[in-house]
Design an enzyme around this catalytic site. Sequence first.
Site, PDB file in Angstrom:
ATOM      1  NE  ARG A 113       4.263  -1.927  11.708  1.00 46.02           N
ATOM      2  CZ  ARG A 113       3.083  -2.292  11.173  1.00 46.02           C
ATOM      3  NH1 ARG A 113       2.898  -2.212   9.862  1.00 46.02           N
ATOM      4  NH2 ARG A 113       2.108  -2.710  11.949  1.00 46.02           N
ATOM      5  CG  ASP A 131      -1.786  -2.917  14.577  1.00 43.80           C
ATOM      6  OD1 ASP A 131      -2.591  -2.166  13.987  1.00 43.80           O
ATOM      7  OD2 ASP A 131      -0.780  -3.399  14.029  1.00 43.80           O
ATOM      8  CG  HIS A 182      -4.875  -0.511  11.354  1.00 45.89           C
ATOM      9  ND1 HIS A 182      -3.640  -0.813  10.824  1.00 45.89           N
ATOM     10  CD2 HIS A 182      -5.086   0.788  11.078  1.00 45.89           C
ATOM     11  CE1 HIS A 182      -3.135   0.269  10.248  1.00 45.89           C
ATOM     12  NE2 HIS A 182      -4.000   1.257  10.399  1.00 45.89           N
ATOM     13  CD  GLU A 200      -4.664  -4.596   9.065  1.00 41.01           C
ATOM     14  OE1 GLU A 200      -3.876  -5.094   8.225  1.00 41.01           O
ATOM     15  OE2 GLU A 200      -4.334  -3.700   9.867  1.00 41.01           O
ATOM     16  CG  HIS A 249       1.450   0.865  12.468  1.00 43.88           C
ATOM     17  ND1 HIS A 249       1.065   0.717  13.778  1.00 43.88           N
ATOM     18  CD2 HIS A 249       0.617   0.085  11.746  1.00 43.88           C
ATOM     19  CE1 HIS A 249       0.037  -0.123  13.857  1.00 43.88           C
ATOM     20  NE2 HIS A 249      -0.256  -0.522  12.627  1.00 43.88           N
TER      21      HIS A 249
END
Length: 287
Positions: free
Chosen positions: A121, A173, A258, A255, A166
């Site tokens: 990301r 994810d 994740h 999460e 990320h």
Amino acid sequence: MPRPILAAALRGAATVAAAAALLAVTALSPATVAPPARPAPPSTPAHDPRAPGEFVALRDVDPTVLQEMRYATPHNFMGVPVTGYRAPICLLTRDAAWALHRAQRAFLRRGYSLKVYDCYRPQRAVNHFVAWAEDLGDQRMKGEFYPRVDKSTLFRDGYIAEKSGHSRGSTVDLTLVRLPALPTRPYVPGEPLTPCYGPREARFPDNSLDMGTGFDCFDTLAHTLDPRITGVQRANRLLLKDGLERAGFVNYAAEWWHYTFTPETFPDTYFDFPVSRRSLTGHRPRG
């Protein structure tokens, strides 16, 4: 020189000097001088950075891993495609990609496939998240992704941060899908939303195993080992967790989706090259 002629000459010289001065002032007037070109804002660099050679496209390493890259679409907690996602592809460091390939081989033997929602990301995407979180008036996706959370608390509660693992390239994810994988319909912007923590049949359709919540659900039920998640839902989370841990990934406890491969290739570096095939020009997915 006779005085009348001298006087006329002096008057002519003065007129020429005055005209020259007037021209000089006019030439320097702000109205006639072109303003200097403004530099491009930091968020739109003239030339995008490229990924270092340690990055690869997951599809080049393992084309069997399913990809549903949510941030390249409007089906995410902001409701719009995220800045920096120019193609719906998963980019990762080579070490993380090959570790994911090893995990995928083990899952395939058991009749499952991994499906990734997000991989590398860029920092510009994280900046987009932060700007969205500060705009309390934009809550178009609240009904699905954060029904029980006040948007003003997203920073305090840790759902949004100014940096993301990320962006270092070794975090992903993901979920599990039973094979053969059934198709899923696309999200239609503006359609009625249902809570991400609701019963499976009430949530937005996803071909993944039932993990108790949808992806990116801003709710404590998304904590991997939340005691309220039991039965098949808990078993599915543990199936994913066990398989990825065997391949060297570590789960983020808040999460269930994740995971980070360790040791990270770039433990302290946050990259900002766009998510696109062009960012990887010339790279090879060595094993």
